[in-house]
Every structure is written in structure tokens, then in C-alpha cells.
Design an enzyme around this catalytic site. Structure first.
Site, mmCIF file in Angstrom:
data_model
loop_
_atom_site.group_PDB
_atom_site.id
_atom_site.type_symbol
_atom_site.label_atom_id
_atom_site.label_comp_id
_atom_site.label_asym_id
_atom_site.label_seq_id
_atom_site.Cartn_x
_atom_site.Cartn_y
_atom_site.Cartn_z
ATOM 1 N N CYS A 185 0.816 -1.215 0.000
ATOM 2 C CA CYS A 185 0.000 0.000 0.000
ATOM 3 C C CYS A 185 0.850 1.266 0.000
ATOM 4 O O CYS A 185 0.510 2.254 -0.658
ATOM 5 C CB CYS A 185 -0.947 -0.014 1.202
ATOM 6 S SG CYS A 185 -0.105 -0.084 2.802
ATOM 7 N N HIS A 206 -1.767 0.504 7.121
ATOM 8 C CA HIS A 206 -2.137 0.904 5.765
ATOM 9 C C HIS A 206 -1.709 2.350 5.529
ATOM 10 O O HIS A 206 -1.496 3.123 6.488
ATOM 11 C CB HIS A 206 -3.654 0.767 5.573
ATOM 12 C CG HIS A 206 -4.095 0.811 4.148
ATOM 13 N ND1 HIS A 206 -3.711 -0.110 3.215
ATOM 14 C CD2 HIS A 206 -4.913 1.681 3.492
ATOM 15 C CE1 HIS A 206 -4.265 0.171 2.057
ATOM 16 N NE2 HIS A 206 -5.001 1.262 2.193
ATOM 17 N N ASP A 253 -7.589 6.133 -2.152
ATOM 18 C CA ASP A 253 -6.780 4.957 -1.809
ATOM 19 C C ASP A 253 -6.397 4.231 -3.091
ATOM 20 O O ASP A 253 -7.186 3.455 -3.649
ATOM 21 C CB ASP A 253 -7.573 4.027 -0.890
ATOM 22 C CG ASP A 253 -6.703 2.919 -0.310
ATOM 23 O OD1 ASP A 253 -5.543 2.786 -0.748
ATOM 24 O OD2 ASP A 253 -7.181 2.185 0.582
#
Length: 656
Positions: A405, A449, A464
Site C-alpha cells: 500500500c 495501511h 486509496d
């Protein structure tokens, strides 16, 4: 084995139990010297080698003292004193010879157990420390009541069980005073996010199953659970960090310059139970606000605890709270969120410039970025190839195209800034394991994350990019996305890795629930909760509360005494002896006491010489008693003895 050797053996085991959980708090040299001293003592008990000379021990103690003095300059006074206590106790134990020395060591071990609980407050550690306390009490009993080791341990365990009600009472009613010293907060966070973040760090966090926090909701939690922790606005080409303005604001806010008023109650609230991290930042849903002044809201929308989180803590939050939104960016803030290194990643810069030439609208540029990640063969992995520090984003975007991520968030933020759109990186946690029965959400390190916030339509909006490559990351955990083989592969002893095994998963959930109850009812029992509990139990009358508390303390002591009386060993008395003693007590009331050294016949002869009117009845009673006691077969009736006792009582009554 002699009693002294048994006592010293118990102390050796207890010292090893005391040292084991302190390995992270003690200096490595101090830890090794202490273990060597205990090992030397064990060797002397086994008669393998003799005790060291006093000169050698004094030399080691002097060197350790000088090292601890240097340690105190950067580790703090409390850590230095802990190291000094441990090494001094261990070295002194090597030359322990007298009873008073052993008693002093037992007290030192009790104190070490209390210090261990200051640093480690897990409920399993409490059971561990109770075992150590039992061993210390057995050693203390052996100094004054010689007995086999098994009997000493049984008696020590019984004493500990008897003291538990009093311990519980004192825990509930004793005033919750502020500590006399401040716990050291100069150490780095033991785990978790930090003020600087890079892709490799996030990838390492996902290999840990350590609990970060829990959240208990009063309503249904949101489907997209983004737990914002830190906002990063400075980029050096490889790592992201907080801006200087943010750090300066946090320093002033934590010093009390910017007080935060409590927010009004919101439709959905939640309680945040945070594990110790030695840092100030909290983990909150976007739009959360603290109901108390224990946490302060930052300009970037995150929350900070006013005190460092050196132990488990609870925060009551409102969500979504009616918070003031940033409606415009100042020139300085815009410059901070457009900042890029002077050189590096030329291909990424050229790609962003091409997007800007093709679309002047920021939303269209963002759409082009989404199309780029969706149309090219990017993949989601926990073990990507290490990125170069100079042109790492070019390597990721045009060659490697596999990452975690933080790789996607860092690349998108760079591209948007290069295209003239303010963007920043946000570090936190995504998702968590939700238990509907308890309305409880548990978030672990493997839920770490990173995502991007973009300035669009005069407000910060979450984007995201990981979901463009792996859409299942929003609703699924890493165990589902990565599979059983890759999830927590570097942590094989974690029960979280074996969620697919029903028995182990049931055990994991049970242990998690016990830990949650321990956190709620024990670790978070502070002054406010104590006041509320006592007020709920005893009302507002202070004198009544004090009286009831005193009565409760006395009742607890009476309970302990009653348990001890019930559990004590009882000797079963012969019924004939009981009747004879009853007759002796009746004669003593009539003025004819029996001496403890007199036999029954000597007592009878003395009463006959004294012309006691009850002597004939006593003669018949004594005859029946001696016959029943020494000559009668089993099962002989006691009726004649009881009849003579009644006759004796009547004669004494007539005399009076």
C-alpha cells in the site's frame, strides 16, 4: 538437602523468573552479569564450584556502577535505578550466607515483581508474577518454619489465596493517586507507525500480529474503516515525514497552549482502548472528536493524547463529530503539500506533466492516474523488490510494478504533486476484526495501511490507490488476500496465523476476550471510574461511604480469618475425653480446678482428701472413664459416663 539449600534453591528460581521479563528494560551487560551471578549461585549449591572472592565481586560491581552512571545520562533515572537494583541484588545474592541476608533478598524480589508490572501489565504477566510471589513466600516461610518444600509451597499458595479478597478490596477503594514519578518516554515506539514512514516500514509492520487498539461502538461501525494516525507532508524522494509546522504545533499543543473543548454527543460514539506505544498519537476514524480534554485535535484532523501512551488507556470519542473543515489552503500550506525533491524520478515527473497538459481540471488528472494504475499490470504483494533511493518511484511505476500500500500511496502523492495538485500521505490502519456480539473491533499491526488525501473542491478528500489494484483490501483482511501460506509467514507462533483452524481460532478469540476484560476493568480503573463506582454503590453521602468502606474492610478481614479457621487442621477428640473435660470444667466452676499435670486418679485423690461433696460422683465417673478409655471394646455405650456426669452436676448444684 538442608533447609538453607532448599531456601536458596527457591530464591535462585525466583531470581530467574524476575529477570526473564525485564530483558528489554535492562542494559545487555547488566542482564548478562545478573544471569551469570545467579548461575554461579546455582553452581555453588550443586557443589560444582566455590563462591567467588569478595574482591572479584567488588570489582564487577564497580564496573557495573560506572556503566549504569553513564546509562542514566540518556536513558533516565528510573531505568538506571532499575538496572542498579537488579545487578546489586544479583551480585549480593552470590555471597548470601546468613538468614537476615536471605530475608533482604526476598524483599528485593517482591520489589522487582512490582517493577515488572510497571512495564508489563498483561493479564498473563499477573499470573506469572503470582507464581513468583508464591515461590518467594515459600522461601520466606522456610526461614522460620522448617518443613518439606512441597508443604512450604502449599502453605504459601494458601496464604496467597487468603489474601486475594483483601487485595481486591484495596484495589477498589484505595485512592487512585498520580504517580510519584513520570515514566520514561524517551524511548522509540516499540512497534507501529513513526514520525517518518517509507514503504519498507509498512511492509514490516504487516508481519506482526501485535494488538494496536480496540474500539467498542455504540452503533454499527462504518464499512470503510480508515483509522487515521499521522499525516505526512514532507517527501525526500524515498521516505515521508511530518512537516516542521505540524511538529511545532504538536509540541505547543501538548504543552497545554491549545486546549480542546469536549465535543457534543454524536449519533455514533465509540470507546478507544489503546495499547502502550510510548507515543502520543491515537487511531481514529475521520471526523472523530474526543469527549474529554485528554486528547487534542490537530489541524490535520488527527488526535493526540496529552500524555504519552506508556500504558493501556481509554478514550471516549464522538463520530461523526461536527468539526470545522479546512475550506482554503494558505500559500504556505499549499507550498508544503506541493513540495518535491529537486531531482530524481524523471519519468514520473514527465508522466505527471503530460497529464496536466491533457487536462486542466484536477479531477480529470486524478482520473488519468486511476486509469494508469488500472490499465497496467500492477500487483499487490508484501515482499516487493527494494526500491532505489534516488529513482525508486520510476523503478516501481515503469519496471517493478508490484508493491504494498505504501508504494502505491507514495507514487500517487508524488504524481499529483508533480501535476500541481496538493496531496499528502496518511498513515494508519485499515479494517480490523469485528465481533458483532460485543460490538468490538480489534486492530493489529498487520492492518497497517497508507493512503492519500488530495485537495479537491476546497477540501481534503481520501483517495486509496491500493483499491485500484486490489479492491478486496477494503473489506477483506490480509489473511484472505494473501492466503494462509503468506499471511504472517515470519510469525509462525501467532494464533492469528491459524484462523482457519477452528480449535486454535476459538482459543485465540477466548484469549482476546479475557485480555479485553482485563483492559476494561483493571488497567482502565482510574480515579474518575473509581469515583463513579463508589458513588453508584454508596451515593453522595461521604460519611456513609467512609463507614461502609471501613465495614467492608473489617468484613474482609473477618472473611480471611474465618477461612483460615475453617481450613486449619482439626484434631478429632475422643467423646469420652470430651465428657471428662466437661466434668473437670464444672468442678473448676465449683472451686475445685484440676492441674494440667494431674492424672485423673491424682485429681480424684486430691478431691477426696479435701472432702469435696462431689467426690463420690467423680469416683464413679473416673472409673467409667478409665474403663471406657483403656479397657472397653469398640462400640461401648457412653450412657453410664453421661449419667455420672449429670449426677456430679446435681451434687455440685445442691452444694451451691
Amino acid at each position: 538437602m538442608e533447609q538453607k539449600q532448599v531456601t536458596l534453591a527457591c530464591l535462585c528460581v525466583s531470581y530467574l523468573l524476575a529477570l526473564a521479563p525485564l530483558y528489554s528494560e535492562l542494559n545487555l551487560v547488566v542482564y548478562l552479569v545478573s544471569l551469570l551471578a545467579i548461575g554461579w549461585r546455582i553452581g555453588s549449591l550443586l557443589r560444582r564450584w566455590s563462591l567467588p572472592s569478595r574482591l572479584l565481586l567488588n570489582g564487577i560491581a564497580l564496573l557495573c556502577g560506572l556503566g549504569i552512571l553513564l546509562l542514566s545520562r540518556h536513558a533516565g533515572l528510573l531505568v538506571a535505578m532499575l538496572n542498579l537494583l537488579v545487578v546489586a541484588s544479583a551480585l549480593k545474592f552470590v555471597e548470601c550466607r546468613h538468614r537476615r541476608d536471605i530475608g533482604g533478598h526476598i524483599l528485593a524480589l517482591f520489589f522487582l515483581g512490582a517493577l515488572t508490572f510497571v512495564y508489563h501489565q498483561h493479564w498473563l504477566m499477573v499470573l506469572y508474577l503470582l507464581a513468583m510471589v508464591t515461590l518467594n513466600m515459600a522461601a520466606l516461610l522456610s526461614l522460620y518454619f522448617p518443613a518439606p518444600a512441597r508443604q512450604q509451597l502449599r502453605q504459601a499458595a494458601l496464604l496467597l489465596v487468603q489474601s486475594l479478597p483483601l487485595m481486591l478490596l484495596f484495589f477498589v477503594i484505595m485512592p487512585r493517586l498520580d504517580p510519584l514519578w513520570k515514566m520514561p518516554d524517551a524511548r522509540q515506539a516499540r512497534t507501529g507507525l513513526s514520525e517518518q514512514i517509507n514503504p519498507e516500514q509498512i511492509s514490516q509492520l504487516t508481519q506482526s500480529s501485535e494488538l494496536v487498539f480496540r474500539a467498542r461502538f455504540t452503533g454499527q461501525p462504518p464499512q470503510a474503516r480508515y483509522w487515521r494516525t499521522l499525516v505526512y507532508e514532507q517527501f525526500d524522494g524515498h521516505a515521508w515525514s511530518q512537516s516542521y509546522i505540524q511538529l511545532l504545533w504538536q509540541q505547543q499543543a501538548l504543552s497545554g497552549r491549545y486546549p480542546t473543548p469536549p465535543a457534543a454527543s454524536a449519533p455514533v460514539g465509540y470507546a478507544l482502548y489503546v495499547e502502550p506505544s510510548n507515543q502520543h498519537w491515537l487511531y481514529t476514524l475521520e471526523g472523530s472528536r474526543s469527549r474529554t480534554a485528554e486528547a487534542v485535535a490537530t489541524p490535520t484532523g488527527t488526535l493526540l493524547s496529552r500524555l504519552p501512551l506508556v500504558q493501556a488507556a481509554r478514550f471516549d470519542l464522538d463520530w461523526p463529530a461536527d468539526l470545522p473543515q479546512e475550506s482554503r489552503l494558505s500559500a504556505k500550506r499549499r507550498m508544503d503539500n506541493l513540495q518535491l525533491p529537486h531531482g530524481g524520478n524523471p519519468q514520473a515527473r514527465a508522466l505527471a506533466a503530460r497529464w496536466r497538459q491533457q487536462a486542466q481540471d484536477d479531477r480529470l488528472v486524478l482520473q488519468q492516474a486511476r486509469d494508469f494504475f488500472s490499465q497496467h499490470p500492477f500487483s499487490y504483494t508484501l515482499s516487493p523488490v527494494a526500491m532505489a533511493h534516488n529513482d525508486g518511484l520510476d523503478q516501481f511505476l515503469f519496471q517493478q510494478r508490484e508493491g504494498f500500500c505504501a508504494h502505491y500511496a507514495s507514487a500517487l502523492a508524488f504524481l499529483l504533486r508533480a501535476a500541481g495538485i496538493p496531496a499528502r500521505l496518511v498513515g494508519g490502519y485499515l479494517g480490523g476484526e469485528y465481533q458483532p456480539q460485543q460490538q468490538l473491533l480489534s486492530v493489529h499491526q498487520f492492518d497497517a495501511h497508507a493512503w492519500v488525501e488530495v485537495w479537491l473542491d476546497n477540501r481534503w478528500q481520501r483517495v486509496d490507490p491500493t483499491l485500484w489494484v486490489s479492491p478486496g483490501r477494503l473489506t477483506q483482511g490480509l489473511d484472505t488476500l494473501l492466503g494462509e501460506g503468506d499471511f504472517l509467514a515470519q510469525d509462525p507462533f501467532s494464533l492469528s496465523r491459524y484462523r482457519h483452524v477452528m480449535l486454535l481460532n476459538t482459543l485465540r478469540l477466548w484469549l482476546a476476550n479475557v485480555d479485553y476484560q482485563w483492559t476494561v476493568w483493571i488497567l482502565n480503573y482510574d480515579q474518575n471510574r473509581q469515583t463513579a463506582l463508589l458513588k453508584r454503590l454508596f451515593g453522595d453521602a461521604l460519611w456513609m461511604r467512609a463507614l461502609l468502606l471501613l465495614g467492608g474492610a473489617l468484613a474482609c478481614l473477618a472473611l480471611v480469618a474465618g477461612l483460615q479457621w475453617l481450613l486449619r487442621a482439626r484434631v478429632k477428640q475422643d467423646p469420652a475425653v470430651r465428657l471428662y473435660h466437661q466434668a473437670c470444667r464444672r468442678l473448676a466452676q465449683g472451686g475445685y480446678p484440676r492441674s494440667p499435670t494431674e492424672t485423673p486418679l491424682q485429681y480424684l485423690q486430691r478431691l477426696e482428701l479435701a472432702d469435696c461433696p462431689a467426690a463420690p460422683a467423680l469416683a464413679a465417673l473416673t472409673s467409667h472413664f478409665l474403663q471406657y478409655r483403656y479397657a472397653a471394646p469398640p462400640g461401648t455405650s457412653l450412657a453410664p459416663l453421661r449419667q455420672q456426669l449429670r449426677q456430679l452436676q446435681r451434687q455440685l448444684a445442691q452444694r451451691t
